[in-house]
Every structure is written in structure tokens, then in C-alpha cells.
Scaffold this motif. Sequence first.
Motif, PDB file in Angstrom:
ATOM      1  N   GLY A 119     -16.211 -50.258  19.796  1.00  0.00           N
ATOM      2  CA  GLY A 119     -17.523 -50.086  19.183  1.00  0.00           C
ATOM      3  C   GLY A 119     -17.570 -49.033  18.096  1.00  0.00           C
ATOM      4  O   GLY A 119     -18.550 -48.295  17.961  1.00  0.00           O
ATOM      5  N   VAL A 120     -16.506 -48.923  17.315  1.00  0.00           N
ATOM      6  CA  VAL A 120     -16.488 -47.971  16.192  1.00  0.00           C
ATOM      7  C   VAL A 120     -16.072 -48.707  14.916  1.00  0.00           C
ATOM      8  O   VAL A 120     -15.712 -49.876  14.936  1.00  0.00           O
ATOM      9  CB  VAL A 120     -15.523 -46.797  16.470  1.00  0.00           C
ATOM     10  CG1 VAL A 120     -15.979 -45.986  17.674  1.00  0.00           C
ATOM     11  CG2 VAL A 120     -14.074 -47.275  16.654  1.00  0.00           C
ATOM     12  N   VAL A 121     -16.143 -47.966  13.807  1.00  0.00           N
ATOM     13  CA  VAL A 121     -15.704 -48.541  12.530  1.00  0.00           C
ATOM     14  C   VAL A 121     -14.219 -48.258  12.355  1.00  0.00           C
ATOM     15  O   VAL A 121     -13.771 -47.130  12.580  1.00  0.00           O
ATOM     16  CB  VAL A 121     -16.505 -47.928  11.345  1.00  0.00           C
ATOM     17  CG1 VAL A 121     -15.929 -48.371  10.005  1.00  0.00           C
ATOM     18  CG2 VAL A 121     -17.977 -48.308  11.457  1.00  0.00           C
ATOM     19  N   ASN A 169     -19.268 -44.392  11.664  1.00  0.00           N
ATOM     20  CA  ASN A 169     -20.048 -45.264  10.792  1.00  0.00           C
ATOM     21  C   ASN A 169     -19.333 -45.469   9.469  1.00  0.00           C
ATOM     22  O   ASN A 169     -18.301 -44.840   9.212  1.00  0.00           O
ATOM     23  CB  ASN A 169     -21.446 -44.664  10.565  1.00  0.00           C
ATOM     24  CG  ASN A 169     -21.338 -43.250  10.003  1.00  0.00           C
ATOM     25  OD1 ASN A 169     -20.744 -43.043   8.939  1.00  0.00           O
ATOM     26  ND2 ASN A 169     -21.869 -42.273  10.724  1.00  0.00           N
ATOM     27  N   VAL A 170     -19.871 -46.346   8.648  1.00  0.00           N
ATOM     28  CA  VAL A 170     -19.204 -46.752   7.410  1.00  0.00           C
ATOM     29  C   VAL A 170     -19.130 -45.595   6.413  1.00  0.00           C
ATOM     30  O   VAL A 170     -18.110 -45.403   5.742  1.00  0.00           O
ATOM     31  CB  VAL A 170     -19.934 -47.969   6.787  1.00  0.00           C
ATOM     32  CG1 VAL A 170     -19.339 -48.327   5.436  1.00  0.00           C
ATOM     33  CG2 VAL A 170     -19.853 -49.167   7.749  1.00  0.00           C
ATOM     34  N   GLU A 171     -20.207 -44.813   6.344  1.00  0.00           N
ATOM     35  CA  GLU A 171     -20.223 -43.726   5.371  1.00  0.00           C
ATOM     36  C   GLU A 171     -19.135 -42.691   5.699  1.00  0.00           C
ATOM     37  O   GLU A 171     -18.437 -42.194   4.811  1.00  0.00           O
ATOM     38  CB  GLU A 171     -21.597 -43.062   5.344  1.00  0.00           C
ATOM     39  CG  GLU A 171     -21.814 -42.276   4.081  1.00  0.00           C
ATOM     40  CD  GLU A 171     -23.248 -41.761   3.941  1.00  0.00           C
ATOM     41  OE1 GLU A 171     -24.108 -42.124   4.784  1.00  0.00           O
ATOM     42  OE2 GLU A 171     -23.494 -40.997   3.000  1.00  0.00           O
ATOM     43  N   LEU A 213     -16.579 -53.517  12.034  1.00  0.00           N
ATOM     44  CA  LEU A 213     -17.705 -52.642  12.378  1.00  0.00           C
ATOM     45  C   LEU A 213     -18.417 -53.237  13.585  1.00  0.00           C
ATOM     46  O   LEU A 213     -18.381 -54.446  13.786  1.00  0.00           O
ATOM     47  CB  LEU A 213     -18.647 -52.465  11.191  1.00  0.00           C
ATOM     48  CG  LEU A 213     -19.616 -53.565  10.823  1.00  0.00           C
ATOM     49  CD1 LEU A 213     -20.736 -52.995   9.960  1.00  0.00           C
ATOM     50  CD2 LEU A 213     -18.897 -54.658  10.052  1.00  0.00           C
ATOM     51  N   PRO A 214     -18.999 -52.366  14.402  1.00  0.00           N
ATOM     52  CA  PRO A 214     -19.622 -52.877  15.624  1.00  0.00           C
ATOM     53  C   PRO A 214     -20.797 -53.779  15.281  1.00  0.00           C
ATOM     54  O   PRO A 214     -21.599 -53.444  14.388  1.00  0.00           O
ATOM     55  CB  PRO A 214     -20.103 -51.617  16.350  1.00  0.00           C
ATOM     56  CG  PRO A 214     -19.678 -50.444  15.539  1.00  0.00           C
ATOM     57  CD  PRO A 214     -19.122 -50.916  14.253  1.00  0.00           C
ATOM     58  N   GLY A 246     -16.908 -56.652  17.520  1.00  0.00           N
ATOM     59  CA  GLY A 246     -16.869 -56.252  16.112  1.00  0.00           C
ATOM     60  C   GLY A 246     -16.917 -57.406  15.143  1.00  0.00           C
ATOM     61  O   GLY A 246     -16.509 -58.526  15.463  1.00  0.00           O
ATOM     62  N   LEU A 247     -17.424 -57.117  13.961  1.00  0.00           N
ATOM     63  CA  LEU A 247     -17.400 -58.063  12.852  1.00  0.00           C
ATOM     64  C   LEU A 247     -16.349 -57.584  11.854  1.00  0.00           C
ATOM     65  O   LEU A 247     -16.247 -56.389  11.588  1.00  0.00           O
ATOM     66  CB  LEU A 247     -18.758 -58.084  12.159  1.00  0.00           C
ATOM     67  CG  LEU A 247     -19.803 -59.079  12.632  1.00  0.00           C
ATOM     68  CD1 LEU A 247     -21.099 -58.814  11.866  1.00  0.00           C
ATOM     69  CD2 LEU A 247     -19.351 -60.530  12.423  1.00  0.00           C
TER      70      LEU A 247
END
Lengths: 489, 491
Positions: free
Chosen positions: B189-191, B221-223, B444-445, B456-457
Motif C-alpha cells: 500500500g505504498v508508492v 505518496n507521489v510527491e 500506487l495504492p 496497486g495500480l
Amino acid sequence: MMSEYNAKKIKSANDEWEIIIGLEVHAQIITNLKLFSNGAAEFRKEANHKLDLLDIGLPGTLPVINRMAVDQAIKTGLALNATINKRSIFDRKNYFYPDLPLGYQISQFKDPIVSEGFINIDISDSKTKTIKIERLHLEQDAGKSLHDQSPDKTFIDYNRAGVALMEIVSYPDLSDWEEAGNYLTKLRSILRFVNTCDGNMEEGSLRCDANVSVRKPNEPLGTRCEIKNLNSIKNLMKAIEYEATRQVTVLEGGNKIIQETRLFDTNSGKTKTMRSKEEAHDYRYFPDPDLLPLELTDKRIEDISKTLPELPDDLKIRLLNQYGLSAYDARVISSDQGTTEYFEVLSNNRDAKQAANWIITNLFGKLNDSGKSIKDSPIDAKELGKLLDLINKQIISNKIAKEVFEEMFTSGKSAATIIEKKGLKQISNTDEIEGIVDKIISSNEKQKKQYQSGNTKVLGWFVGQVMKETKGQANPSVVNKVIIDKLKK
Amino acid sequence: MTNIMNADIKNIIKAIANKEYSVEELVNDFIKKIDKLDKFNLVSEKLYDEAILQAKKADAKKKEDRLPLEGIPIAVKDIFCTEGNKTSASSNILKNFKAPYESTVTQSLKNAGAIIICKTNMDEFAMGSASDTCNLGNVINPWTKDFSKPLTPGGSSGGSAGIMAASGACFSLGTDTGGSIRQPASFCGVVGIKPTYGRCSRFGIIAFASSLDQAGPFTKNVEDGALALTHMVSYDKKDSTTSMEKMPDLFKNLKNGVRGLKIGIPKQYDIEGIPSEIKDLWNKGKKILEKLGAEIIDISLPHTKYALPTYYIIAPAEASANLARYDGVKYGYRSKNKFEDLNEMYCKTRGEGFGKEVKRRLLIGTYVLSSGYYDAYYLHAQKVRRRIIEDFDNAFNKIDLILTPTAPSDAFMIGEKTEDPISMYLNDIFTVPSSLAGLPALSLPGAMSDNGRPLGLQLIGNTFCEDLLLRGAYAIEQEICFKNEPPLGNL
């Protein structure tokens, strides 16, 4: 010498056997760093000195190509009249050995940097033969296992591991051991001319493997054996001669040649089995994914071609045409850049044949005896030139000149100094010689009569006596003339 | 700030700059956290003393001397050589190996001010999809609810993915060869981001398959991912396969949305037998992108089905040579048992030093390169790899990004697939094609499975288009608002 050339064959009671030879030469490239690392590439006694991380295969370390090594390979390829491939690929050659730090050697397999060249070798004074070169590729050297440091341990020196080598592979165009020796000599001379390998076989910077097979004329090729690690031209020739003879003996005994790798034992002069084809490694070559294909631009190749010096073949032709040397002299002089430079200084405003002669007969003899190269000669070309001038001005005789030359070589003193100090100047003064001749004739009436009664051979005896008296310094042609004149009276 | 460890990296940096928090306090908080996570076996070595020393140095710095990642604690997969620390790639053959050099990626992060707080467990030599081939034991997913049925964090970068799920570092480093960042990111569940092959130097990263290995970050997260990645990439003259292509500014258009972007949906990824919840997530992703103004385009990547077999030829082939250096001669493990000759020393050392999965792959790799099999396997695989690359090239003529699921399942139980290597290898089915093509991709989750585990996707971008990749991911992330956290109780 215009005799018809024939390659040597192995003769037996009933048959004549042809020999087929191909050579693989490993030449260490002149460059400061290793092929893929910043490890030092100089020859050292101290083991494991100045190694880079890659040289002992540490995890995560990567190969990066040494640009200079690539340039040197291109230069060599051009000197071998070969095609420089603008795209070549590094492959991994996999096998386990302690002195191979990565467990594979980085080499070039399917796509070498250089392919399809040739070398001309002289097979007689008037004939050359073209030996085709299949390829030249870049590869890493291995380290060295030291088995003699301890009774139960092996030590490894990785100094050589990763050092840049060119492997130069000939087609099986060589027909006897002399051609093989000629080829290697010529190749070494080209490498030295372009300064890409020092050609030192004793230190291992030039090594040679030979593939040898025999067949009866017009029959298909025989099974070949590979002889590994021949460390001198002499051994290469001996090994091939032994191996070809051995193969003929095996075949004539009704047996078959087994394809295998053999080693040459310098003590016995024989080759012996190292490993058979069945024991040969499966090297599992595949492109090294750590390295991109090596791409060369036309400009890079052109720039390197501009740095090529005059090569032995062109040089030989120039020596023949410009100096009128004999084919033999031209070949010997052109085989080495140092010799050529020496010759060109020595022959400047002098008789070129005399210059060549002095280099080949006298200077080479002394250099060989003392194990020196012409670049380290104690007599430089200018000094030797002064000696030749003294001969040509009839100040000393050829015989005295040789004595002076010996002295020059050992002491490094100039010819003039030696002649002065030892009083070796030639006596050309007729009055002085007449006096000596008179004295000798008057005390040797018997010989005088012999001459006068027609025995002209006794003339030589008189000349000898005069030379003895003058310690060889009398000008022989003056002496001859004076004696004849006096004896006739 | 009460829960600084869950904050975005930029906010942590701000808090430190404003002296709301000292770096030392931050590091100590993470140390306490990591110690509480011991039961998950995420960590191979704790580097606390050095981390505290660095923290004190960071705190002593004048404001103007502060580096962009000053004092940010990170966890590093045990495959990155870090100078003076143990680096074993979770293998007994490198047990206690200490590198006298630093990987380029970790050096870049250190140069940016980051502090390495621990090294993380992984599959041995990154070979695995469940972090169950680690020499220090199975790594356990922090999403595990019932410890009698522990979940895998995925692999091979399971420790680094797990530590991010449990907020044990500001970000962590992994490597991805066929999915080793993206699949564990999905399970935890992480990026997880794998940049374009050639972006990050491989120097100092213990090699598995050289033509595929790439480093990348795990973030919350993505950032954060954009920030971490920015400081990881570089052209490196020590790695001939790094690219000189300049990295685009990952922040410039990060929040500009996906309006007008064309998103490809490859029909070959719609595989029979994948759970409906995975298909649902994929549809959810499509709908979000559509809603945000992107155009959804069905695409075909016809050679997809050959990707997995191709990968399982090329990767083991390269590994069989890459791991040949571990021979007991120069460093690392040498058999303590008696050996009569060199060959026996090799056999015992490698037989004892390598685990089962590594040995399996070395055998496969040796086999496919062998004389007589090379053309049929290795050479053929290289040709198919070219076709797979062409598939993507053709697709990216028409589209900007590709959307797929990351993995065909949620996190499974440890041991569930250990005895069935084929089903284990199927875990990589969605991640391997883009690895073979060297493309940037991330996970990403996206949702929680029916079992209450993350899913994830995956987004795949065109070569060197990490900016677009992260921009797409950011847009999806904002819509999905994945706020689930693992059931760590009061840890």
C-alpha cells in the motif's frame, strides 16, 4: 638468391605431408590503465598493487571501457590493413578460475573491433607471401596463480587481471615453422612500429598459441591441435616442427589425431596433452549487459589513421629504392624503427651499403652479445659514422676499425680518441713503408729468391711480415705496391 | 507536530527548518519506530549510531548550509553497497561483507543530506517475489492481521516496501528487475517507482540482471516519490549504461492534471483468472482518468504473453554470470568444510552459500546459455525482447501513459507459493513487460481487497518521461485518497 621457394614438408618413407598452421597472438596494449578499470597496467613485481575495485570483482562494480585501448586497437587494425568495425560488441566468456576475478572474461566474440586484414612476410629474398588475418579483438587478461609461495596454499596476484589485450588471429595460411616464425616476427615489428604493444615475449606482453594440422597434398584438412602459451619465436618454431612430426607419426602409425589443447615443454622440446576437446569449457558467450556496443565514428578512425607511422613494408621499399640496399639488408633494417633511424643517420652522406653492413654484421653482433637494443647502443649512429669516415679516408684499415669499434662499444669513447691514444693510425706514408719493406727483404733473401723464381704466393708472406712489424697499421694497398716494386728489382 | 513521521517529506523539511523539530529528535523517533517493527523482520542492519551522529551534524548546520534532504532518514535495501556497513543482498555468500565503497545512488542521497538509518531485508540477490528467500528469514508484511498467517510484503524489495507501510523511514530504496519495487509497493500500500533503465547508476548495487536492474524509491505518496527520485538519478561515468538524457523537472507539471492526456489500456493485460477485485480496481482507475479529462484508448501489446518466459531466460542468464564472482576466493563466504581441490571448494562454497531459489536461477541461466541451447533460448529471448520493445514504441506513438494493475493478486500468505515457482513467477506478469522495455513505471495504492489488503495500480510511461508518469499518478492519487494504514495497533 633467386632459388624457387618451397615450404618445408614432413617427409616419410612413402609420403610428403603438408603442414597447416594458424596463429593466435595475445598482445598487451600499451596504455596506463586496464581495459575496463582504473587499475594500473604497468609491469610490477609487488603483487596486488594499485588494484581497482573491479580488478578483484567486488560486488556492484562495473566495467568502463578505456578509450586509449580502443584507439590502440584501431591503430593496430589499420596497420594490419584490416577493416575497422564501427560497431563491435563485448561478450562475457564464462569459466571459473581463481585468477579470473569476475568468473568471466570480457572479450569480443561474434563482433570484434577489427576483422579481415593481412600481413606480408618475406619467404625468400625475392618473394613475399600474404598471410590473412581473420580478426583482432579486445579482451581482458587474467591474473596469476602463484603455486610456489607455500607448500599447501595458492596465492593470487591480480596485477595482470583486466589488463588490455589484443587477440590477433591469423587464417591457417602458414605452411611451415619458418613461416610461422616470420609471421610472428613481422607482426611484432608492426606492433612496435605503431607503438601499441612492446612485443616483449619474455615478460609476456606478447604470447602466442599455434593451431597445427597436417595432411597429404590435395587431401582435406586434418584434425588440428592447439599448442598454448609459446613464449618465444624460437619455441614457437620448435613446437610446430615437433608437433607436425608427431602428427605424421601418429597418422602413419594408422592412428587418428585427437583434437586437443597441448602444451610445449621447453626442456624436452616436446608437446604434451593439456586437455582434450571433451574436457574443453563451454564458455557460454553472451553480450555483456554492463557495456553498450562499442560505436566508432569515421572521424575517430580517420584521426587515428593520420597518426600511423611509415610501416615496415613501405619502409623496406623505400630503403631498396632510395638507398639501393639489397633485399636482405632492406628487410633487416626495416624490421625495427630504431634500426631504421640508426641507419638513416649513419648512411647520411656515406655509402649506404657500407652503413647497412656495419649495422647488421658488427653492431648487431655486439648488441646481441650484450643483450642491448639498438636504442641503448653505447655507440650512437653519429659516432659510428665518424669511424666509417676514418676508414673511407684511409686513416685506418677495416681491420683496425673493427678493433676500434670493439673498444668504442665497451668504453663508449670516440673512435678518434681511441686511435689517438693507441696510435692506431694507418701508415700510408710510402717512405716509411719502404724503409720497413727494405729491412724485411734484406733479411729474408730466401723468400725473395722464391718470389723472383715465380712463386708469387710468397708475396702474401711479405705483406704479413710488414703488417706484423707495423701492428697492422700499414695501409695494405700501399704495402702491396711497395713490396712488388722492391721484389722486382 | 504530533505525528511527524506520517507527514510529507516537504513538511518534515519545513518543520526542521522552522526548528519545530530537530533532526536528532526525528531520527530518534524513527529509531524507536523501527525497533518496534522487529517482528516483521524488515531490517538487516540498524545504523543508528552513525545516523545519530549525522543528525547532530545536521542540527549544528547553519540554515544556509542545509542541503535539500538535510536530516531526512531513509531505509536502504541491502543490495546497495554503503561504505563500511554490511551489504549482503540477503545472501549467506556475502554474509558480513563490508564494501569499501558507496553506491552512486546512496552517495547522491547522502550528498543531498539524507541519513541512512537502516538497511532492509530482501529476497536473496533480489531473486523472488515474496521476500521469502532472505538469509535472515521471511520478511513479514506490516498489513498482517493474524501472525499465525503472516502475509508476504512481496519482493524482492519487501523490507523497503514494508518499512514504508509502517512509516519506519521518510522514504526507502529498492531495486526493480522485473517488478521488485512495484509488486511489493502494491502489496504494502505504498508508492513504488522504477525509473527508466539508465536513469539511476547501478554502480555499487549488487547486480542481479544487469540489463534490467534499476533503483527506485518507495514513498508514502507521489510527491515524496518525485522528491526522492530527483536526488537519486544521475549520469555516472562509473556505469556505462547510465543515460546522459537530462531528467525533466518532476515538480513543474506534477499537479497539472491529466486533461487531454491519452491513456492506453492494453487488452493483453486482461488475463483470464485474475480476481474481479483487481479488474474492478483497473476500471476504477480508468474512470478516474476519464473523469479528469483524459482520453482512454484501447491498445494492443501483442507480444505481452511472451514477456514472462523471455524474462525468465534473460534475467537468469545474466545472473548466472553476475554471480560467478562469488566463488570463495577473494571475499565473502568460503566453505568451512573440508575440500580436496579447487573444484570441491567452489562446489561447497557456492552450494552452501547460495539459497535454493538463487541456485535454481543460476542453473536455468547456465542452461539457456549453454552450447546447443543458446540459439533456442537466449538468442530467441533477445529477439522477443526486441518485439516487446517495438510493441511499446508503437503504442507510445498514440498514447502518453499506460494503465494496468500492478500485480495479479493481493498480498498472499508466506509459504503459499514457495514450493510452486511458476505461480510465484506469475506475480510479475504485469510488471515484467515494461522492465524488458526499460520503461519508467510505478505502482500506487488504489484500493483494498476483500481481504483487507492493499491493491496497486500500475502506470507505465514512455522512455525518459518520468515527469508525465508522476503527473498521471498524482492525479489518480488525489482522486483515490488512499488513507488506509496497516493494523499496527499502538506501535
